[in-house]
Design a protein around this motif. Structure first.
Motif, PDB file in Angstrom:
ATOM      1  N   SER A 110      25.798   5.852  -8.506  1.00  0.00           N
ATOM      2  CA  SER A 110      25.727   5.003  -9.699  1.00  0.00           C
ATOM      3  C   SER A 110      24.436   4.198  -9.809  1.00  0.00           C
ATOM      4  N   VAL A 111      23.748   3.962  -8.713  1.00  0.00           N
ATOM      5  CA  VAL A 111      22.511   3.170  -8.747  1.00  0.00           C
ATOM      6  C   VAL A 111      21.323   4.128  -8.803  1.00  0.00           C
ATOM      7  N   GLU A 112      20.614   4.121  -9.915  1.00  0.00           N
ATOM      8  CA  GLU A 112      19.485   5.025 -10.104  1.00  0.00           C
ATOM      9  C   GLU A 112      18.301   4.586  -9.241  1.00  0.00           C
ATOM     10  N   TRP A 113      17.509   5.537  -8.794  1.00  0.00           N
ATOM     11  CA  TRP A 113      16.357   5.212  -7.938  1.00  0.00           C
ATOM     12  C   TRP A 113      15.318   4.395  -8.696  1.00  0.00           C
ATOM     13  N   GLN A 114      15.303   4.482 -10.017  1.00  0.00           N
ATOM     14  CA  GLN A 114      14.335   3.735 -10.802  1.00  0.00           C
ATOM     15  C   GLN A 114      14.541   2.221 -10.649  1.00  0.00           C
ATOM     16  N   LEU A 115      15.756   1.801 -10.296  1.00  0.00           N
ATOM     17  CA  LEU A 115      16.017   0.375 -10.111  1.00  0.00           C
ATOM     18  C   LEU A 115      15.261  -0.189  -8.906  1.00  0.00           C
ATOM     19  N   LEU A 116      14.697   0.674  -8.089  1.00  0.00           N
ATOM     20  CA  LEU A 116      13.875   0.217  -6.970  1.00  0.00           C
ATOM     21  C   LEU A 116      12.477  -0.202  -7.428  1.00  0.00           C
ATOM     22  N   CYS A 117      12.114   0.128  -8.635  1.00  0.00           N
ATOM     23  CA  CYS A 117      10.753  -0.105  -9.119  1.00  0.00           C
ATOM     24  C   CYS A 117      10.642  -1.311 -10.052  1.00  0.00           C
ATOM     25  N   GLY A 118      11.483  -2.305  -9.902  1.00  0.00           N
ATOM     26  CA  GLY A 118      11.454  -3.488 -10.763  1.00  0.00           C
ATOM     27  C   GLY A 118      10.164  -4.281 -10.664  1.00  0.00           C
ATOM     28  N   ALA A 119       9.527  -4.226  -9.514  1.00  0.00           N
ATOM     29  CA  ALA A 119       8.270  -4.947  -9.323  1.00  0.00           C
ATOM     30  C   ALA A 119       7.078  -4.055  -9.659  1.00  0.00           C
ATOM     31  N   ARG A 140       5.894   0.307  -9.941  1.00  0.00           N
ATOM     32  CA  ARG A 140       5.933   1.460  -9.038  1.00  0.00           C
ATOM     33  C   ARG A 140       5.020   1.272  -7.825  1.00  0.00           C
ATOM     34  N   GLY A 141       3.801   0.813  -8.066  1.00  0.00           N
ATOM     35  CA  GLY A 141       2.844   0.667  -6.962  1.00  0.00           C
ATOM     36  C   GLY A 141       3.287  -0.354  -5.931  1.00  0.00           C
ATOM     37  N   GLY A 142       3.720  -1.515  -6.392  1.00  0.00           N
ATOM     38  CA  GLY A 142       4.167  -2.556  -5.470  1.00  0.00           C
ATOM     39  C   GLY A 142       5.405  -2.150  -4.701  1.00  0.00           C
ATOM     40  N   SER A 143       6.339  -1.517  -5.381  1.00  0.00           N
ATOM     41  CA  SER A 143       7.560  -1.054  -4.724  1.00  0.00           C
ATOM     42  C   SER A 143       7.234   0.029  -3.704  1.00  0.00           C
ATOM     43  N   ARG A 144       6.346   0.908  -4.086  1.00  0.00           N
ATOM     44  CA  ARG A 144       5.953   1.986  -3.180  1.00  0.00           C
ATOM     45  C   ARG A 144       5.299   1.430  -1.916  1.00  0.00           C
ATOM     46  N   ARG A 145       4.378   0.476  -2.088  1.00  0.00           N
ATOM     47  CA  ARG A 145       3.737  -0.135  -0.916  1.00  0.00           C
ATOM     48  C   ARG A 145       4.748  -0.882  -0.064  1.00  0.00           C
ATOM     49  N   SER A 146       5.730  -1.520  -0.695  1.00  0.00           N
ATOM     50  CA  SER A 146       6.746  -2.268   0.033  1.00  0.00           C
ATOM     51  C   SER A 146       7.605  -1.371   0.909  1.00  0.00           C
ATOM     52  N   LEU A 147       7.864  -0.161   0.440  1.00  0.00           N
ATOM     53  CA  LEU A 147       8.746   0.745   1.166  1.00  0.00           C
ATOM     54  C   LEU A 147       8.010   1.726   2.064  1.00  0.00           C
ATOM     55  N   THR A 148       6.703   1.795   1.944  1.00  0.00           N
ATOM     56  CA  THR A 148       5.935   2.743   2.748  1.00  0.00           C
ATOM     57  C   THR A 148       6.021   2.376   4.221  1.00  0.00           C
ATOM     58  N   CYS A 149       6.271   3.368   5.016  1.00  0.00           N
ATOM     59  CA  CYS A 149       6.411   3.157   6.457  1.00  0.00           C
ATOM     60  C   CYS A 149       5.030   3.294   7.101  1.00  0.00           C
ATOM     61  N   GLY A 150       4.521   2.207   7.681  1.00  0.00           N
ATOM     62  CA  GLY A 150       3.202   2.272   8.267  1.00  0.00           C
ATOM     63  C   GLY A 150       3.130   1.781   9.697  1.00  0.00           C
ATOM     64  N   ARG A 151       4.051   0.945  10.094  1.00  0.00           N
ATOM     65  CA  ARG A 151       4.015   0.376  11.437  1.00  0.00           C
ATOM     66  C   ARG A 151       5.345   0.630  12.122  1.00  0.00           C
ATOM     67  N   SER A 152       5.336   0.608  13.428  1.00  0.00           N
ATOM     68  CA  SER A 152       6.553   0.904  14.187  1.00  0.00           C
ATOM     69  C   SER A 152       7.660  -0.100  13.890  1.00  0.00           C
ATOM     70  N   ALA A 153       7.327  -1.347  13.601  1.00  0.00           N
ATOM     71  CA  ALA A 153       8.342  -2.350  13.297  1.00  0.00           C
ATOM     72  C   ALA A 153       9.050  -2.045  11.988  1.00  0.00           C
ATOM     73  N   ARG A 154       8.404  -1.257  11.129  1.00  0.00           N
ATOM     74  CA  ARG A 154       8.980  -0.941   9.830  1.00  0.00           C
ATOM     75  C   ARG A 154       9.450   0.509   9.755  1.00  0.00           C
ATOM     76  N   ARG A 155       9.593   1.178  10.870  1.00  0.00           N
ATOM     77  CA  ARG A 155       9.894   2.602  10.888  1.00  0.00           C
ATOM     78  C   ARG A 155      11.189   2.980  10.198  1.00  0.00           C
ATOM     79  N   ARG A 156      12.168   2.140  10.253  1.00  0.00           N
ATOM     80  CA  ARG A 156      13.470   2.484   9.706  1.00  0.00           C
ATOM     81  C   ARG A 156      13.552   2.251   8.201  1.00  0.00           C
ATOM     82  N   ARG A 157      12.492   1.732   7.600  1.00  0.00           N
ATOM     83  CA  ARG A 157      12.497   1.494   6.156  1.00  0.00           C
ATOM     84  C   ARG A 157      12.269   2.794   5.406  1.00  0.00           C
ATOM     85  N   PRO A 158      12.882   2.941   4.245  1.00  0.00           N
ATOM     86  CA  PRO A 158      12.632   4.138   3.438  1.00  0.00           C
ATOM     87  C   PRO A 158      11.217   4.117   2.884  1.00  0.00           C
ATOM     88  N   ARG A 159      10.737   5.258   2.421  1.00  0.00           N
ATOM     89  CA  ARG A 159       9.399   5.313   1.838  1.00  0.00           C
ATOM     90  C   ARG A 159       9.396   6.220   0.633  1.00  0.00           C
TER      91      ARG A 159
END
Length: 113
Positions: free
Chosen positions: A71-80, A82-101
């Motif tokens: 029921s929750v569309e993926w577009q709702l992740l882009c409220g801030a 697309r670019g900001g949301s994408r950078r927020s979810l991008t996995c770049g460091r080991s501490a953030r490994r479990r985050r989606p990207r």
């Protein structure tokens, strides 16, 4: 409280989104017994608020149950945006490994562990 009661109390653009965040955390804790319509409304409220800090909470709420995921569309992740949301979810460091990207097409993928 169901989604109709929640909407009556808070509206679509609540002045204070902290109760929305708390409600989503509680629904996430309920797992498969959660209310997917209430989760969808809460995710829409956070989307309209546009705070980058809410992207991960929306992601967690979306994947808290099968019904919520549908029921929750993926577009709702882009409220801030697309670019900001994408950078927020991008996995770049080991501490953030479990985050989606995001992939380059703004589709979500889970990082491999």
């Amino acid at each position: 409280m169901n989604d109709d009661e929640w909407y009556e109390r808070h509206g679509l653009r609540p002045a204070d989104v902290e109760p929305v965040r708390s409600m989503l955390r509680e629904q996430i804790r309920l797992g498969a017994d959660n209310d997917s319509a209430l989760i969808h409304l809460g995710c829409e409220q956070l989307f309209l608020h546009g705070d980058l800090a809410d992207v991960l909470l929306i992601w967690q709420a979306k994947h808290s149950s099968f019904d919520a995921a549908c029921s929750v569309e993926w577009q709702l992740l882009c409220g801030a945006g697309r670019g900001g949301s994408r950078r927020s979810l991008t996995c770049g460091r080991s501490a953030r490994r479990r985050r989606p990207r995001f992939s380059p097409t703004c589709r979500l993928s889970i990082p491999r562990t």
